[in-house]
Design an enzyme around this catalytic site. Structure first.
Site, PDB file in Angstrom:
ATOM      1  N   LYS A 141       5.990  64.888 -10.841  1.00 49.43           N
ATOM      2  CA  LYS A 141       5.019  65.645 -10.051  1.00 49.43           C
ATOM      3  C   LYS A 141       5.690  66.381  -8.906  1.00 49.43           C
ATOM      4  O   LYS A 141       5.187  67.390  -8.425  1.00 49.43           O
ATOM      5  CB  LYS A 141       3.983  64.682  -9.449  1.00 49.43           C
ATOM      6  CG  LYS A 141       3.033  64.064 -10.443  1.00 49.43           C
ATOM      7  CD  LYS A 141       2.271  62.941  -9.759  1.00 49.43           C
ATOM      8  CE  LYS A 141       1.163  62.392 -10.623  1.00 49.43           C
ATOM      9  NZ  LYS A 141       0.576  61.167 -10.032  1.00 49.43           N
ATOM     10  N   LYS A 195      13.638  63.099 -15.360  1.00 50.57           N
ATOM     11  CA  LYS A 195      12.267  62.788 -15.754  1.00 50.57           C
ATOM     12  C   LYS A 195      11.317  63.926 -15.365  1.00 50.57           C
ATOM     13  O   LYS A 195      11.496  64.525 -14.309  1.00 50.57           O
ATOM     14  CB  LYS A 195      11.890  61.506 -14.997  1.00 50.57           C
ATOM     15  CG  LYS A 195      10.643  60.834 -15.405  1.00 50.57           C
ATOM     16  CD  LYS A 195      10.483  59.539 -14.622  1.00 50.57           C
ATOM     17  CE  LYS A 195      10.082  59.812 -13.177  1.00 50.57           C
ATOM     18  NZ  LYS A 195       9.670  58.630 -12.427  1.00 50.57           N
ATOM     19  N   LYS A 235      13.075  57.304  -4.139  1.00 51.67           N
ATOM     20  CA  LYS A 235      12.095  58.003  -3.297  1.00 51.67           C
ATOM     21  C   LYS A 235      12.512  58.043  -1.839  1.00 51.67           C
ATOM     22  O   LYS A 235      12.242  59.011  -1.135  1.00 51.67           O
ATOM     23  CB  LYS A 235      10.718  57.345  -3.421  1.00 51.67           C
ATOM     24  CG  LYS A 235      10.024  57.685  -4.716  1.00 51.67           C
ATOM     25  CD  LYS A 235       8.526  57.464  -4.575  1.00 51.67           C
ATOM     26  CE  LYS A 235       7.804  57.762  -5.881  1.00 51.67           C
ATOM     27  NZ  LYS A 235       6.402  57.342  -5.850  1.00 51.67           N
TER      28      LYS A 235
END
Ligand code: AMP
Ligand code: TRP
Length: 344
Positions: free
Chosen positions: A209, A206, A114
């Site tokens: 969102k 993956k 992230k």
């Protein structure tokens, strides 16, 4: 304080709730409620580790709560609430900031992903995020935590924190009357055919969102037409489906779609392959569209209805927070005593 099995899990209100969230987490929350006392938390404190527009955040908090309820979690029997309403989460997280070691957090792959190349610009909260997650679970002395595969490392860290707290304060814990340590070591529940749902555009990534491509994910707010379009366009390989699981090896896209089918229909992968082995994607995809629409459309319409009644969602979250505090408060008082804080 008695020891009992308790389930806790959380979902971040960061928008774009998708099929991975549903199959890896929410659908499994629903099944667990049959035999357990559960707390399902909209983790708004976690969400703000990355900046959120306040108006959008409020909407997203209600949307996760609506998804829980629309998927079948009963807010009368189980506790549905948002994290920021129970101050114990932040208080215990601070204590855990002082228990966890920098070296442990430095190993967290999610932070590395992230924060990317700009670690210096990431918030301190994003780095300390797994400590807050450990606090979420241990504030209720929860024993079982249903999550997707991507949370496995965070759960291991939560166990390490529980263990270190139990060791660091062993004497004081004994004095307070606990024989087997203060915190249980929470068990991750990562099971079923969809613990890691992959992007529909790239079987090595993956489903997420934040993927810039809306075609990469099916969301809980997608219409039947959007679901059909996304499945039809999902990336595949040119071969027919195998009739044995072994035949899915090295075929990530095929494996993903079969896993999704299995999870949506509550079957195992082998069972699905026994039915579709030898079939082309031109046969399998329409069957997957029908199944996905059959399962997701009722959730979608219930969510829409609930989102039209914001007051009711807020009342459910307020009531859930009240019940959560009733469990958390006595535990937090004991934690403070064990650590050596004084006061009523
Ligand atoms: P988050 O949206 O990060 O708060 O995730 C909420 C829950 O969904 C967690 O238990 C995650 O592990 C799970 N989850 C998120 N993405 C996926 C995915 N692609 N496949 C399976 N589970 C997922
Ligand atoms: N970190 C989890 C995620 O991003 C969400 C979460 C926060 C959570 N606190 C938790 C999951 C406690 C399980 C238990 O998916």
């Amino acid at each position: 304080m008695e020891r009992k099995e308790r389930v806790f899990s959380g979902v971040q209100p960061t928008g774009n709730l998708h099929l991975g969230n549903y199959l890896g987490a929410i659908k499994r929350f629903v099944n667990l409620q049959k035999e357990h006392d559960c707390l399902y938390c909209v983790v708004d404190l976690h969400a703000i580790t990355v900046w959120q527009d306040p108006d959008v955040l409020a909407h997203n908090i209600r949307e996760v709560a609506a998804a829980f309820i629309a998927s079948g979690i009963d807010p009368k029997k189980q506790i549905i609430f948002n994290q920021s309403q129970v101050s114990g989460h932040a208080e215990l997280a601070w204590i855990f900031n002082c228990v966890a070691r920098m070296g442990w957090l430095n190993r967290m792959t999610q932070f590395k992903e992230k924060a990317g190349k700009h670690k210096e610009n990431a918030s301190v909260g994003l780095f300390a995020y797994p400590n807050l997650m450990a606090a979420d679970i241990l504030l209720y002395r929860a024993t079982h935590v249903p999550v997707g595969e991507d949370q496995k490392q965070h759960l291991e860290l939560a166990r390490d924190i529980a263990q270190k707290f139990n060791n660091d304060f062993a004497k004081s814990i004994e004095k307070a009357g606990f024989e087997e340590g203060f915190f249980p070591l929470p068990e991750p529940l990562i099971a079923g055919p969809a613990t890691r749902v992959m992007s529909l555009r790239d079987g090595s990534k993956k489903m997420s969102k934040s993927d810039p491509s809306v075609m990469s994910r099916i969301t809980l707010t997608d219409s039947p037409d959007e679901i059909a379009k996304k499945v039809r366009k999902a990336r595949t390989d040119p071969d027919a489906l195998p009739s044995e699981k072994k035949g899915l090896e090295g075929r990530p896209e095929a494996s993903n779609l079969v896993g999704i089918y299995a999870a949506l229909s509550d079957r195992d992968t082998q069972d699905v392959l026994a039915e579709f082995g030898g079939a082309q994607f031109s046969t399998f995809k329409p069957a997957l569209v029908d199944l996905a629409v059959e399962k997701l459309a009722p959730i979608n319409s219930e969510m829409k209805k609930l989102m039209g009644e914001a007051g009711e969602i807020d009342a459910i979250l307020n009531e859930g927070a009240q019940r959560a505090r009733e469990i958390a408060d006595p535990i937090m008082r004991k934690v403070k005593e064990v650590v050596g804080f004084i006061g009523a």
